[in-house]
Scaffold this motif. Structure first.
Motif, PDB file in Angstrom:
ATOM      1  N   VAL A   1      67.242 -34.934 119.711  1.00  0.00           N
ATOM      2  CA  VAL A   1      67.729 -35.734 120.837  1.00  0.00           C
ATOM      3  C   VAL A   1      69.067 -35.169 121.317  1.00  0.00           C
ATOM      4  O   VAL A   1      70.076 -35.246 120.624  1.00  0.00           O
ATOM      5  CB  VAL A   1      67.899 -37.210 120.431  1.00  0.00           C
ATOM      6  CG1 VAL A   1      68.255 -38.055 121.659  1.00  0.00           C
ATOM      7  CG2 VAL A   1      66.636 -37.737 119.757  1.00  0.00           C
TER       8      VAL A   1
ATOM      9  N   CYS B   1      68.905 -42.648 118.803  1.00  0.00           N
ATOM     10  CA  CYS B   1      69.507 -42.263 117.522  1.00  0.00           C
ATOM     11  C   CYS B   1      69.729 -43.473 116.620  1.00  0.00           C
ATOM     12  O   CYS B   1      69.591 -43.386 115.396  1.00  0.00           O
ATOM     13  CB  CYS B   1      70.820 -41.529 117.763  1.00  0.00           C
ATOM     14  SG  CYS B   1      70.639 -39.935 118.621  1.00  0.00           S
TER      15      CYS B   1
ATOM     16  N   THR C   1      70.732 -43.830 126.542  1.00  0.00           N
ATOM     17  CA  THR C   1      69.395 -43.701 125.965  1.00  0.00           C
ATOM     18  C   THR C   1      69.435 -42.918 124.664  1.00  0.00           C
ATOM     19  O   THR C   1      68.782 -43.296 123.682  1.00  0.00           O
ATOM     20  CB  THR C   1      68.442 -43.033 126.960  1.00  0.00           C
ATOM     21  OG1 THR C   1      68.370 -43.831 128.154  1.00  0.00           O
ATOM     22  CG2 THR C   1      67.053 -42.892 126.379  1.00  0.00           C
ATOM     23  N   SER C   2      70.200 -41.831 124.624  1.00  0.00           N
ATOM     24  CA  SER C   2      70.281 -41.056 123.381  1.00  0.00           C
ATOM     25  C   SER C   2      70.890 -41.890 122.265  1.00  0.00           C
ATOM     26  O   SER C   2      70.448 -41.836 121.115  1.00  0.00           O
ATOM     27  CB  SER C   2      71.094 -39.770 123.599  1.00  0.00           C
ATOM     28  OG  SER C   2      72.435 -40.048 123.915  1.00  0.00           O
ATOM     29  N   GLU C   3      71.897 -42.693 122.602  1.00  0.00           N
ATOM     30  CA  GLU C   3      72.501 -43.572 121.599  1.00  0.00           C
ATOM     31  C   GLU C   3      71.473 -44.566 121.056  1.00  0.00           C
ATOM     32  O   GLU C   3      71.397 -44.802 119.837  1.00  0.00           O
ATOM     33  CB  GLU C   3      73.680 -44.315 122.207  1.00  0.00           C
ATOM     34  CG  GLU C   3      74.400 -45.242 121.239  1.00  0.00           C
ATOM     35  CD  GLU C   3      75.580 -45.938 121.870  1.00  0.00           C
ATOM     36  OE1 GLU C   3      76.420 -46.464 121.123  1.00  0.00           O
ATOM     37  OE2 GLU C   3      75.671 -45.951 123.117  1.00  0.00           O
TER      38      GLU C   3
ATOM     39  N   ALA D   1      68.503 -36.636 126.970  1.00  0.00           N
ATOM     40  CA  ALA D   1      68.614 -38.048 127.354  1.00  0.00           C
ATOM     41  C   ALA D   1      70.028 -38.403 127.769  1.00  0.00           C
ATOM     42  O   ALA D   1      71.001 -37.816 127.287  1.00  0.00           O
ATOM     43  CB  ALA D   1      68.175 -38.937 126.190  1.00  0.00           C
TER      44      ALA D   1
ATOM     45  N   THR E   1      76.124 -42.637 117.288  1.00  0.00           N
ATOM     46  CA  THR E   1      76.627 -41.532 118.104  1.00  0.00           C
ATOM     47  C   THR E   1      77.635 -41.977 119.146  1.00  0.00           C
ATOM     48  O   THR E   1      78.272 -41.140 119.776  1.00  0.00           O
ATOM     49  CB  THR E   1      75.464 -40.838 118.830  1.00  0.00           C
ATOM     50  OG1 THR E   1      74.888 -41.759 119.762  1.00  0.00           O
ATOM     51  CG2 THR E   1      74.400 -40.368 117.846  1.00  0.00           C
TER      52      THR E   1
ATOM     53  N   ARG F   1      62.011 -35.405 116.263  1.00  0.00           N
ATOM     54  CA  ARG F   1      62.708 -35.595 117.522  1.00  0.00           C
ATOM     55  C   ARG F   1      64.092 -34.946 117.467  1.00  0.00           C
ATOM     56  O   ARG F   1      64.897 -35.264 116.595  1.00  0.00           O
ATOM     57  CB  ARG F   1      62.890 -37.090 117.847  1.00  0.00           C
ATOM     58  CG  ARG F   1      61.606 -37.896 117.903  1.00  0.00           C
ATOM     59  CD  ARG F   1      60.788 -37.566 119.136  1.00  0.00           C
ATOM     60  NE  ARG F   1      59.715 -38.516 119.353  1.00  0.00           N
ATOM     61  CZ  ARG F   1      58.526 -38.438 118.763  1.00  0.00           C
ATOM     62  NH1 ARG F   1      58.297 -37.471 117.900  1.00  0.00           N
ATOM     63  NH2 ARG F   1      57.579 -39.330 119.027  1.00  0.00           N
TER      64      ARG F   1
ATOM     65  N   GLU G   1      64.773 -37.056 130.330  1.00  0.00           N
ATOM     66  CA  GLU G   1      64.737 -38.434 130.812  1.00  0.00           C
ATOM     67  C   GLU G   1      64.697 -38.481 132.335  1.00  0.00           C
ATOM     68  O   GLU G   1      65.489 -37.817 133.013  1.00  0.00           O
ATOM     69  CB  GLU G   1      65.943 -39.217 130.302  1.00  0.00           C
ATOM     70  CG  GLU G   1      65.882 -40.696 130.649  1.00  0.00           C
ATOM     71  CD  GLU G   1      67.014 -41.500 130.070  1.00  0.00           C
ATOM     72  OE1 GLU G   1      67.001 -42.738 130.238  1.00  0.00           O
ATOM     73  OE2 GLU G   1      67.918 -40.903 129.433  1.00  0.00           O
TER      74      GLU G   1
ATOM     75  N   SER H   1      74.841 -36.026 119.733  1.00  0.00           N
ATOM     76  CA  SER H   1      73.391 -35.966 119.708  1.00  0.00           C
ATOM     77  C   SER H   1      72.904 -36.202 118.286  1.00  0.00           C
ATOM     78  O   SER H   1      73.694 -36.387 117.372  1.00  0.00           O
ATOM     79  CB  SER H   1      72.924 -34.605 120.223  1.00  0.00           C
ATOM     80  OG  SER H   1      73.482 -34.336 121.491  1.00  0.00           O
TER      81      SER H   1
ATOM     82  N   ASN I   1      72.240 -35.113 123.916  1.00  0.00           N
ATOM     83  CA  ASN I   1      73.016 -35.991 124.781  1.00  0.00           C
ATOM     84  C   ASN I   1      73.320 -35.275 126.099  1.00  0.00           C
ATOM     85  O   ASN I   1      73.893 -34.183 126.113  1.00  0.00           O
ATOM     86  CB  ASN I   1      74.312 -36.384 124.073  1.00  0.00           C
ATOM     87  CG  ASN I   1      75.135 -37.382 124.847  1.00  0.00           C
ATOM     88  OD1 ASN I   1      75.542 -37.141 125.969  1.00  0.00           O
ATOM     89  ND2 ASN I   1      75.407 -38.514 124.210  1.00  0.00           N
TER      90      ASN I   1
ATOM     91  N   SER J   1      67.903 -38.530 134.939  1.00  0.00           N
ATOM     92  CA  SER J   1      69.035 -37.751 134.426  1.00  0.00           C
ATOM     93  C   SER J   1      69.526 -36.723 135.425  1.00  0.00           C
ATOM     94  O   SER J   1      70.614 -36.153 135.249  1.00  0.00           O
ATOM     95  CB  SER J   1      68.645 -37.044 133.123  1.00  0.00           C
ATOM     96  OG  SER J   1      67.648 -36.049 133.380  1.00  0.00           O
TER      97      SER J   1
END
Length: 272
Positions: free
Chosen positions: A193, A173, A168-170, A164, A180, A191, A116, A185, A195, A119
């Protein structure tokens, strides 16, 4: 691991639109690791595509704070601090890197690595770490049933590993029904993903350095992509199976990052 031929361009390509585009980009569906709910984080290895010396054991640190930009202690160095941004831009840059085919036989699974924007992590550095883990002879190619290869953004890939920020990861997901809480993660179809907070700070009381937790993280979530489900600790004091949800506790086992130990598949009882 043998000589490695890599071609690296220092450019990055934008994959995703920001914010509201996340849901439509990633779609729905979730890993066969269970019903909607928390899933585990990712592991990765040292930042190079050739073998590195194992790190020295050290204490782990408290969980990462979710406050934007708040420094958190990094396992393996009690004096160091990692800045973990809570949010990023929602856009991802792809590492322009191609690695060798890992494994000797079986179907080839090609993957790319994206990070990302915002980050604070370099896509190429992250790709090198992930390739080092998946290229290790203790990882998923050990039994000769499959092969793995890192490819660049210009090539077709079977799945993508995304690093991510927690927010963003949340959000990503959640498009697959996974909760999450910005902490762990997940894996969605195609994908993986990761965290960022777990990538930078691991978990408290893991009992192994950050690099080892990252290796677990990568092998665990890529294991889901390859069709593996969760497994339980086989007994107090024994190594934790890599498909155990080690992020949520070792349950008497000791930290272990690898699906193969001494050339043999190491696993525990399957759990739903």
């Amino acid at each position: 691991m043998g000589s490695i031929l890599l071609r690296f361009a220092i450019a990055a390509a934008v994959l995703l639109g920001a914010g509201a585009a996340i849901g439509s980009r990633f779609g729905s569906g979730f890993t066969p690791d269970g019903v909607p709910g928390p899933v585990d984080p990712y592991l990765v290895a040292p930042g190079t595509l050739r073998p590195t010396a194992p790190p020295s054991p050290s204490e782990t640190a408290p969980p990462a704070t979710q406050a934007a930009g708040r420094p958190v202690a990094s396992p393996g160095d009690k004096t160091a601090a990692a800045t973990v941004p809570r949010t990023g831009t929602g856009r991802f840059a792809t590492a322009s890197a191609t690695g060798p085919v890992r494994g000797t036989a079986g179907p080839l699974h090609r993957y790319k690595v994206t990070v990302e924007v915002g980050s604070g992590q370099e896509p190429l550095d992250v790709a090198m770490i992930i390739e080092s883990v998946l290229g290790d002879p203790r990882s998923w190619t050990a039994n000769g049933s499959l092969r793995l290869q890192l490819v660049s953004g210009d090539d077709d890939a079977d799945f993508t590993v995304l690093l991510a920020t927690p927010a963003t990861s949340e959000a990503i997901c959640a498009t697959g029904g996974l909760k999450t809480e910005g902490y762990s993660s997940c894996r969605l179809p195609g994908r993986v993903v990761l965290n960022l907070a777990r990538w930078l700070t691991a978990i408290p009381n893991y009992g192994a350095p950050l690099d080892e937790y990252r290796r677990y993280l990568v092998n665990h979530e890529v294991g889901h992509q390859l069709g593996r489900g969760h497994e339980a600790c086989p007994g107090r004091g024994r190594p934790a199976p890599v498909m155990q949800q080690q992020t949520y506790g070792l349950n008497g086992c000791v930290a272990n990052a690898w699906p193969y130990i001494n050339g043999k598949r190491y696993s525990g009882r399957a759990v739903k």
